[in-house]
Design a protein around this motif. Sequence first.
Motif, mmCIF file in Angstrom:
data_model
loop_
_atom_site.group_PDB
_atom_site.id
_atom_site.type_symbol
_atom_site.label_atom_id
_atom_site.label_comp_id
_atom_site.label_asym_id
_atom_site.label_seq_id
_atom_site.Cartn_x
_atom_site.Cartn_y
_atom_site.Cartn_z
ATOM 1 N N THR A 11 46.333 65.013 131.179
ATOM 2 C CA THR A 11 44.996 65.575 131.083
ATOM 3 C C THR A 11 43.928 64.562 131.461
ATOM 4 O OG1 THR A 11 44.915 65.005 128.748
ATOM 5 C CG2 THR A 11 45.663 67.223 129.315
ATOM 6 N N GLU A 12 44.305 63.292 131.523
ATOM 7 C CA GLU A 12 43.323 62.266 131.850
ATOM 8 C C GLU A 12 43.981 61.230 132.759
ATOM 9 O OE1 GLU A 12 40.646 58.842 129.647
ATOM 10 O OE2 GLU A 12 41.599 60.381 128.453
ATOM 11 N N LEU A 13 43.345 60.936 133.865
ATOM 12 C CA LEU A 13 43.842 59.908 134.770
ATOM 13 C C LEU A 13 43.351 58.559 134.271
ATOM 14 C CD1 LEU A 13 43.172 61.484 138.259
ATOM 15 C CD2 LEU A 13 45.374 61.151 137.168
ATOM 16 N N ARG A 14 44.294 57.661 134.021
ATOM 17 C CA ARG A 14 43.933 56.322 133.597
ATOM 18 C C ARG A 14 44.828 55.346 134.310
ATOM 19 N NH1 ARG A 14 42.954 55.347 127.477
ATOM 20 N NH2 ARG A 14 42.213 53.509 128.523
ATOM 21 N N GLY A 15 44.364 54.156 134.481
ATOM 22 C CA GLY A 15 45.205 53.137 135.076
ATOM 23 C C GLY A 15 44.459 52.297 136.082
ATOM 24 N N LEU A 16 45.235 51.648 136.938
ATOM 25 C CA LEU A 16 44.667 50.777 137.960
ATOM 26 C C LEU A 16 44.117 51.606 139.099
ATOM 27 C CD1 LEU A 16 47.474 48.113 138.086
ATOM 28 C CD2 LEU A 16 45.302 47.969 136.884
ATOM 29 N N ALA A 17 43.177 51.066 139.786
ATOM 30 C CA ALA A 17 42.584 51.759 140.926
ATOM 31 C C ALA A 17 42.505 50.788 142.093
ATOM 32 C CB ALA A 17 41.195 52.274 140.577
ATOM 33 N N LEU A 18 42.553 51.342 143.274
ATOM 34 C CA LEU A 18 42.436 50.542 144.487
ATOM 35 C C LEU A 18 41.085 50.760 145.116
ATOM 36 C CD1 LEU A 18 45.909 51.176 146.052
ATOM 37 C CD2 LEU A 18 45.155 49.159 144.811
ATOM 38 N N PRO A 19 40.497 49.818 145.734
ATOM 39 C CA PRO A 19 40.935 48.425 145.786
ATOM 40 C C PRO A 19 40.660 47.729 144.463
ATOM 41 C CG PRO A 19 38.869 48.679 146.966
ATOM 42 C CD PRO A 19 39.293 50.053 146.523
ATOM 43 N N ALA A 20 41.525 46.781 144.115
ATOM 44 C CA ALA A 20 41.352 46.029 142.874
ATOM 45 C C ALA A 20 40.145 45.110 143.024
ATOM 46 C CB ALA A 20 42.605 45.218 142.576
ATOM 47 N N THR A 21 39.240 45.196 142.095
ATOM 48 C CA THR A 21 38.035 44.366 142.133
ATOM 49 C C THR A 21 37.870 43.646 140.799
ATOM 50 O OG1 THR A 21 36.698 46.243 141.409
ATOM 51 C CG2 THR A 21 36.810 45.834 143.776
ATOM 52 N N LEU A 22 37.321 42.475 140.854
ATOM 53 C CA LEU A 22 37.087 41.691 139.648
ATOM 54 C C LEU A 22 35.802 42.158 138.993
ATOM 55 C CD1 LEU A 22 37.884 39.401 137.785
ATOM 56 C CD2 LEU A 22 36.657 37.826 139.285
ATOM 57 N N GLY A 23 35.914 42.641 137.783
ATOM 58 C CA GLY A 23 34.759 43.104 137.025
ATOM 59 C C GLY A 23 34.621 42.315 135.741
ATOM 60 N N PRO A 24 33.692 42.693 134.880
ATOM 61 C CA PRO A 24 33.485 41.949 133.641
ATOM 62 C C PRO A 24 34.693 41.986 132.705
ATOM 63 C CG PRO A 24 32.014 43.847 133.762
ATOM 64 C CD PRO A 24 32.749 43.770 135.049
ATOM 65 N N GLN A 25 35.542 43.019 132.849
ATOM 66 C CA GLN A 25 36.739 43.120 132.000
ATOM 67 C C GLN A 25 37.993 42.655 132.731
ATOM 68 O OE1 GLN A 25 36.550 47.255 130.977
ATOM 69 N NE2 GLN A 25 35.277 46.863 129.184
ATOM 70 N N GLY A 26 37.832 42.051 133.900
ATOM 71 C CA GLY A 26 38.965 41.532 134.649
ATOM 72 C C GLY A 26 39.419 42.490 135.735
ATOM 73 N N ILE A 27 40.445 42.076 136.470
ATOM 74 C CA ILE A 27 40.952 42.885 137.573
ATOM 75 C C ILE A 27 41.706 44.105 137.059
ATOM 76 C CG2 ILE A 27 42.593 42.894 139.510
ATOM 77 C CD1 ILE A 27 41.876 40.004 140.005
ATOM 78 N N PHE A 28 42.407 43.966 135.944
ATOM 79 C CA PHE A 28 43.281 45.026 135.467
ATOM 80 C C PHE A 28 42.637 45.921 134.413
ATOM 81 C CE2 PHE A 28 46.127 41.635 136.960
ATOM 82 C CZ PHE A 28 46.689 42.325 138.022
ATOM 83 N N ALA A 29 41.318 45.962 134.358
ATOM 84 C CA ALA A 29 40.632 46.858 133.424
ATOM 85 C C ALA A 29 40.813 48.298 133.874
ATOM 86 C CB ALA A 29 39.147 46.509 133.365
ATOM 87 N N SER A 30 40.875 49.216 132.923
ATOM 88 C CA SER A 30 40.995 50.630 133.271
ATOM 89 C C SER A 30 39.770 51.074 134.046
ATOM 90 C CB SER A 30 41.142 51.485 132.016
ATOM 91 O OG SER A 30 42.464 51.479 131.582
ATOM 92 N N LYS A 31 40.008 51.920 135.021
ATOM 93 C CA LYS A 31 38.935 52.434 135.863
ATOM 94 C C LYS A 31 38.674 53.880 135.505
ATOM 95 C CE LYS A 31 39.082 48.650 138.348
ATOM 96 N NZ LYS A 31 38.115 47.635 138.371
ATOM 97 N N SER A 32 37.655 54.458 136.124
ATOM 98 C CA SER A 32 37.346 55.863 135.875
ATOM 99 C C SER A 32 38.401 56.745 136.534
ATOM 100 C CB SER A 32 35.965 56.213 136.423
ATOM 101 O OG SER A 32 36.011 56.288 137.838
ATOM 102 N N ALA A 33 38.434 57.995 136.152
ATOM 103 C CA ALA A 33 39.397 58.939 136.726
ATOM 104 C C ALA A 33 39.191 59.093 138.225
ATOM 105 C CB ALA A 33 39.282 60.289 136.025
ATOM 106 N N PHE A 34 37.937 59.061 138.679
ATOM 107 C CA PHE A 34 37.660 59.160 140.110
ATOM 108 C C PHE A 34 38.172 57.933 140.858
ATOM 109 C CE2 PHE A 34 34.469 62.333 138.793
ATOM 110 C CZ PHE A 34 34.838 63.360 139.652
ATOM 111 N N ASP A 35 38.040 56.737 140.257
ATOM 112 C CA ASP A 35 38.547 55.524 140.890
ATOM 113 C C ASP A 35 40.064 55.570 141.028
ATOM 114 O OD1 ASP A 35 36.002 54.414 141.114
ATOM 115 O OD2 ASP A 35 36.139 53.404 139.168
ATOM 116 N N VAL A 36 40.741 56.025 139.986
ATOM 117 C CA VAL A 36 42.202 56.125 140.022
ATOM 118 C C VAL A 36 42.628 57.158 141.067
ATOM 119 C CG1 VAL A 36 44.261 56.736 138.703
ATOM 120 C CG2 VAL A 36 42.454 55.373 137.636
ATOM 121 N N ALA A 37 41.958 58.300 141.104
ATOM 122 C CA ALA A 37 42.291 59.337 142.086
ATOM 123 C C ALA A 37 42.055 58.841 143.504
ATOM 124 C CB ALA A 37 41.467 60.597 141.814
#
Length: 140
Positions: A11-37
Amino acid sequence: MVVTGAFQPATELRGLALPATLGPQGIFASKSAFDVAWGDLLVAVFTPRGSRPMNRLFGSTLYDLLFTPLDVEDEIIEVSIREVAAQFCPHIVIQRVTLSSSTQGGVQVGVVFSLTSDPQTTTSRTVLVKKTHIGIAGGV
């Protein structure tokens, strides 16, 4: 073995998204559902068909369509993207695909899409596909 109930789709898309970018929570922070899709769609569309061992049907022929020396209609490319999304990304609903030449030596592919879980909310993403020249250095 008896299985009760049916498998429920996520019911919810969660996980890594491409392209991987370095953010305030690191590279492996959960992204939004649109980013994952979007990441799922990029992998499916830009993986050349037949290139994955054990899953030769995965991928698309988009690269061949974009960089063939023949003139290819934009409608054929749009159909290719829609087919790959329907087959390998059933959680994505493609609304519109746009193509334009880039001054950076490639093709700008734009996709407007929504998620099947929320078809009213759409997002627009673009990716630049650069032409590459593969060959032997110095000629043959």
